[in-house]
Design a protein around this motif. Sequence first.
Motif, short mmCIF file in Angstrom:
data_model
loop_
_atom_site.label_atom_id
_atom_site.label_comp_id
_atom_site.label_asym_id
_atom_site.label_seq_id
_atom_site.Cartn_x
_atom_site.Cartn_y
_atom_site.Cartn_z
N ALA A 169 7.55 13.78 -3.93
CA ALA A 169 8.47 13.00 -4.76
C ALA A 169 8.32 11.51 -4.46
O ALA A 169 8.36 10.68 -5.38
N ALA A 170 8.12 11.16 -3.19
CA ALA A 170 7.93 9.75 -2.82
C ALA A 170 6.64 9.21 -3.44
O ALA A 170 6.60 8.05 -3.88
N LEU A 171 5.60 10.03 -3.48
CA LEU A 171 4.34 9.59 -4.09
C LEU A 171 4.50 9.42 -5.60
O LEU A 171 3.94 8.49 -6.19
N ARG A 172 5.26 10.31 -6.22
CA ARG A 172 5.49 10.20 -7.66
C ARG A 172 6.30 8.96 -8.00
O ARG A 172 6.04 8.27 -8.99
N ALA A 173 7.29 8.66 -7.16
CA ALA A 173 8.20 7.53 -7.44
C ALA A 173 7.55 6.19 -7.16
O ALA A 173 7.87 5.19 -7.79
N GLY A 174 6.63 6.17 -6.22
CA GLY A 174 5.97 4.90 -5.89
C GLY A 174 6.87 4.09 -5.07
O GLY A 174 6.97 2.99 -4.87
N GLN A 206 -2.88 20.05 2.96
CA GLN A 206 -2.06 20.03 1.76
C GLN A 206 -2.52 18.96 0.75
O GLN A 206 -1.92 18.81 -0.31
N VAL A 207 -3.59 18.23 1.10
CA VAL A 207 -4.04 17.12 0.24
C VAL A 207 -4.45 17.63 -1.14
O VAL A 207 -4.12 17.01 -2.16
N ARG A 208 -5.16 18.76 -1.20
CA ARG A 208 -5.56 19.29 -2.51
C ARG A 208 -4.34 19.61 -3.37
O ARG A 208 -4.31 19.32 -4.56
N ARG A 209 -3.33 20.20 -2.75
CA ARG A 209 -2.10 20.53 -3.48
C ARG A 209 -1.41 19.27 -3.99
O ARG A 209 -0.80 19.27 -5.06
N ALA A 210 -1.50 18.19 -3.21
CA ALA A 210 -0.82 16.94 -3.57
C ALA A 210 -1.68 16.03 -4.44
O ALA A 210 -1.26 14.92 -4.77
N LEU A 224 0.84 -1.21 0.00
CA LEU A 224 0.00 0.00 0.00
C LEU A 224 0.87 1.25 0.00
O LEU A 224 1.96 1.26 0.58
N THR A 225 0.37 2.30 -0.62
CA THR A 225 0.96 3.62 -0.43
C THR A 225 0.21 4.22 0.75
O THR A 225 -1.01 4.39 0.71
N ILE A 226 0.95 4.54 1.81
CA ILE A 226 0.33 5.04 3.04
C ILE A 226 0.59 6.53 3.15
O ILE A 226 1.74 6.98 3.09
N ILE A 227 -0.49 7.29 3.29
CA ILE A 227 -0.40 8.75 3.41
C ILE A 227 -0.88 9.14 4.80
O ILE A 227 -2.03 8.87 5.17
N ASP A 228 -0.01 9.76 5.58
CA ASP A 228 -0.33 10.22 6.92
C ASP A 228 -0.70 11.69 6.83
O ASP A 228 0.11 12.52 6.42
N VAL A 229 -1.95 12.03 7.18
CA VAL A 229 -2.45 13.39 6.99
C VAL A 229 -2.34 14.25 8.26
O VAL A 229 -2.93 15.32 8.33
N GLN A 248 -1.53 9.81 -9.09
CA GLN A 248 -0.52 8.94 -9.70
C GLN A 248 -0.29 7.69 -8.86
O GLN A 248 -0.22 6.57 -9.38
N ALA A 249 -0.18 7.87 -7.56
CA ALA A 249 0.05 6.73 -6.66
C ALA A 249 -1.14 5.78 -6.70
O ALA A 249 -0.97 4.56 -6.67
N ALA A 250 -2.36 6.33 -6.78
CA ALA A 250 -3.57 5.49 -6.82
C ALA A 250 -3.63 4.68 -8.11
O ALA A 250 -4.17 3.57 -8.12
N GLU A 251 -3.08 5.22 -9.18
CA GLU A 251 -3.07 4.48 -10.45
C GLU A 251 -2.13 3.29 -10.39
O GLU A 251 -2.33 2.30 -11.09
#
Length: 199
Positions: free
Chosen positions: A194-199, A52-56, A26-31, A62-65
């Motif tokens: 960058a971590a979300l983009r890289a996966g 910052q979620v809207r900005r990201a 999983l990609t884990i996002i801590d908000v 991309q991560a969800a894809e």
Amino acid sequence: MTTSSTPSLTPSSLGTDQARDRLHELTIIDVRTPGEYASGHLPGAVNVPLDQVRRALPEIRQAAERGDLLVVCASGARSENARKLLAERGVAVATLIGGTGAWAAAGHDLDRPAACETRATWGMERQVRLVAGSLVLLGLLLGLVVHPAFQLLSAGVAGGLVFSALTDTCGMAYVLAKLPHNRPRAADLETALAALRAG
């Protein structure tokens, strides 16, 4: 286990060896705020504060894809707000019921950055309790010493707490999240993106 069919997960459902292996997929996002994140987070989680979620959104999309997303916070309230916000924009994510608090209570490890990297701060709920309690006491004290009208400050805070409970929102937490110690440094947010983009 996909986020589209399982919008909420529990710490116990991720406690088995097989589920722990799934957690790494999983990609884990801590908000939570950066300070809360520094106090301990799920292994592999990236920090994208709720405001910052809207900005990201492009990076999150991309991560969800690439795979399933799990959004976490301290208790589950902010992650549920993030889940709703992302769902409105067509991004399916799961949330962790009870958040990192429940995760730690279930005996799972939390990662903590090195002390020199980020300074841990109080959790947002604790900050809200401190400010709300201080304002109530200040209103009562000023009402007794200066003028009874100052007791309206205490009444206003009480009304705000009731509204917060009924709507499951917290205006005070929103304001406190804007304070410098709760804000991510630009470099930290860029690293998370960058971590979300890289996966």
